[in-house]
Structure formats: C-alpha cells, structure tokens
Design an enzyme around this catalytic site. Structure first.
Site, short mmCIF file in Angstrom:
data_model
loop_
_atom_site.label_atom_id
_atom_site.label_comp_id
_atom_site.label_asym_id
_atom_site.label_seq_id
_atom_site.Cartn_x
_atom_site.Cartn_y
_atom_site.Cartn_z
N GLU A 211 5.64 12.39 10.75
CA GLU A 211 4.66 12.32 9.66
C GLU A 211 3.54 13.33 9.92
O GLU A 211 2.65 13.08 10.73
CB GLU A 211 4.09 10.91 9.53
CG GLU A 211 3.71 10.24 10.86
CD GLU A 211 2.87 8.98 10.66
OE1 GLU A 211 2.94 8.39 9.58
OE2 GLU A 211 2.12 8.63 11.58
N GLU B 22 -2.30 6.20 11.01
CA GLU B 22 -3.47 5.41 10.63
C GLU B 22 -3.87 4.46 11.75
O GLU B 22 -5.06 4.17 11.92
CB GLU B 22 -3.18 4.66 9.33
CG GLU B 22 -3.10 5.59 8.14
CD GLU B 22 -2.36 5.05 6.95
OE1 GLU B 22 -2.23 5.78 5.96
OE2 GLU B 22 -1.88 3.88 7.01
N SER C 28 3.83 11.86 1.81
CA SER C 28 3.78 12.09 0.37
C SER C 28 5.16 12.38 -0.22
O SER C 28 5.31 13.27 -1.07
CB SER C 28 2.80 13.22 0.03
OG SER C 28 1.48 12.86 0.39
N LYS D 46 1.55 -0.78 3.78
CA LYS D 46 0.17 -0.73 4.30
C LYS D 46 -0.60 -1.98 3.85
O LYS D 46 -0.02 -3.05 3.76
CB LYS D 46 -0.49 0.58 3.92
CG LYS D 46 0.37 1.79 4.32
CD LYS D 46 -0.28 3.12 4.07
CE LYS D 46 0.67 4.24 4.46
NZ LYS D 46 0.05 5.58 4.34
N GLY E 264 -0.83 10.57 2.22
CA GLY E 264 -1.77 10.09 1.22
C GLY E 264 -2.64 11.17 0.62
O GLY E 264 -3.61 10.89 -0.09
N ASN F 256 6.55 1.70 3.64
CA ASN F 256 5.40 1.16 4.36
C ASN F 256 4.34 0.80 3.34
O ASN F 256 3.67 1.67 2.78
CB ASN F 256 4.87 2.20 5.36
CG ASN F 256 3.65 1.70 6.11
OD1 ASN F 256 3.33 0.51 6.09
ND2 ASN F 256 2.96 2.60 6.78
N HIS G 273 1.93 4.67 13.97
CA HIS G 273 1.56 5.30 12.70
C HIS G 273 0.21 5.99 12.84
O HIS G 273 -0.69 5.53 13.54
CB HIS G 273 1.50 4.26 11.58
CG HIS G 273 1.46 4.86 10.22
ND1 HIS G 273 0.30 5.36 9.66
CD2 HIS G 273 2.44 5.08 9.30
CE1 HIS G 273 0.56 5.84 8.45
NE2 HIS G 273 1.85 5.68 8.20
#
Length: 252
Positions: free
Chosen positions: A169, A99, A215, A11, A175, A9, A97
């Site tokens: 996730e 985010e 990560s 992003k 991140g 991904n 996701h």
C-alpha cells in the site's frame, strides 16, 4: 497456483444494520460468479465481526479483523487478542496497515510481534507495507519496502508463509484518490517477490499472494490486476459500496 484475493477494509465505518445490508448485497451479487480461484474478504470493525460472520454464512465471503494485540490476555484496555478473534470464528487479521503506523505509532518491531502472535494461533495474516510520498519522490521506495519486509518477516520460517498474504500500500495513494500506475504496482510487487525469493526460496515467493492497496476503484481495478505479480487488492473506500466492490471482484 496463487489465489486471487479481493479484501475490503471497512475501517471505522458501518453500524450493525449497514453491515448486514452491505454483506447481503455483496453476497447476492457474487453468488453466481465463478470464484473458484478467488477469495473475497471483508474486514468490519471489531463490534461488527460477529454480525458480519452471521450475515456471510453460507456465502463466498470471509470475514477478517482489522487489527489485534500481540499479548494473549492482560490489562490492555480496549484491545483484542488472537484467541478472542478465533473464539468468534475469525481466521484472518490485517496487520501493519499504514493508518495503524501513522495514527497509533505502530512500528516494525511491534508489528513483528503481532505477526508472531497471529501465526502462533494459526491466524492468517494480511501484512501491509509501503512507502511515504517523500520516500517515493527521493526514489527510496524500494529501500523502504525492503527494510519493512526485513524487519517484520525475515525471522519467520518458510512454512509460516502458508498463512501470510502481503499487501503493498503506497501510503501516498491511500484515501487520496491517487493511485500507483499499474507499472509502479508491478515494479514493487516483483521487487517484493524477488526479496522473498532471495531469503526464503523461489517456491515460497511464487506461492505468496501479494495484493495492491491504494485507491483501487472499479475503473482501474482490471488494469492493475492484470499485472503478473499483482494477485488482487486490499480495498478501502470502494469496498463500502456494494456495486463498486462487486465490480472490483469481477475485475479480478
């Protein structure tokens, strides 16, 4: 037999030139690898999807989208529909996701609508879910993930799962440099498979690929991927460096 999957991904990273260069590097590096039971995907930004598809032509790399709108068309400035993705050759889309949930307010109800729209258009879905750090600390992580699965997937039919990939996730590990231990990842993946088995049957649960995202690096990928219910990874930052991404693919 479940497919092993490594999906990158990207992003909001990479322009056209960077997209071409990164895909070319990965393409050349994996061309000689034995990937008979492994799928490799990359998810660039919308503006680079066509470039990525052309760059990945005649390779083992598939191109996915990072998101899509639930409507067929209409006055939704800045949005992209399932039909638009299909029109350029995209067959897979990432939905849910963390985010998108955190920064754009997407909730389970909206994500369920997006999943329905994707499946109605024969798009494959990589569905993301996971708990916040405070939910993990309160030992509510299984409850939270179970709720997300119920709210977004339980209205589906068993046959829909042939077009669904799951991606766990832990939000606290995205991140941040923090990573769930292989044991924590296995615990959650086994839990998810058990939830699906109870609702849709063991055969369906056993056939669904469940990825870990949080990560993942070349240094920890092999240990995480060795767990029986972990079928690969949804890779963030490490997928932006060809050498690192290839090392993760080799670890599968």
């Amino acid at each position: 037999m479940r497919k092993k999957i490594v999906a990158g991904n990207w992003k909001m990273n990479n322009g056209v030139g960077e997209t071409e260069k990164l895909i070319s590097a990965v393409k050349n590096s994996i061309s000689l690898l034995d990937l008979d039971n492994v799928r490799v995907l990359v998810a660039p930004s919308f503006v680079n999807l066509t470039t990525a598809i052309h760059s990945a032509k005649d390779s083992k790399i598939e191109v996915a989208a990072q998101n899509m709108h639930q409507a067929k068309s209409g006055a939704y400035t800045g949005e992209i529909s399932a039909e638009m993705l299909l029109s350029i050759g995209v067959k897979t889309v990432i939905l849910g996701h963390s985010e998108r949930r955190e920064y754009f307010g997407e909730d389970d109800e909206l994500i369920a609508k997006k999943i329905d729209a994707a499946l109605a258009n024969d798009l494959e879905v990589i569905f993301c879910f996971g708990e916040l750090l405070e939910q993990r600390k309160l030992d509510n992580h299984l409850l939270e993930v179970g709720s997300q699965l119920k709210n977004t997937l339980f209205h589906l039919k068993e046959e829909d799962f042939k077009n669904i990939i799951l991606a766990y996730e832990p939000v606290w590990a995205i991140g941040t440099g923090e990573t769930a231990t292989p044991e924590q990842a296995q615990e959650m993946h086994a839990f998810v498979r058990n939830v699906l088995a109870k609702k849709f049957g063991q055969e369906t649960a056993d056939a669904v690929s469940i990825l870990y995202g949080g990560s993942v690096k070349a240094s920890n990928a092999e240990e995480i991927f060795s767990k029986p219910d972990v079928d690969g990874g949804l890779i963030g930052g490490a997928s932006l460096v060809a050498e690192d991404f290839v090392a993760i693919i080799e670890a599968i």
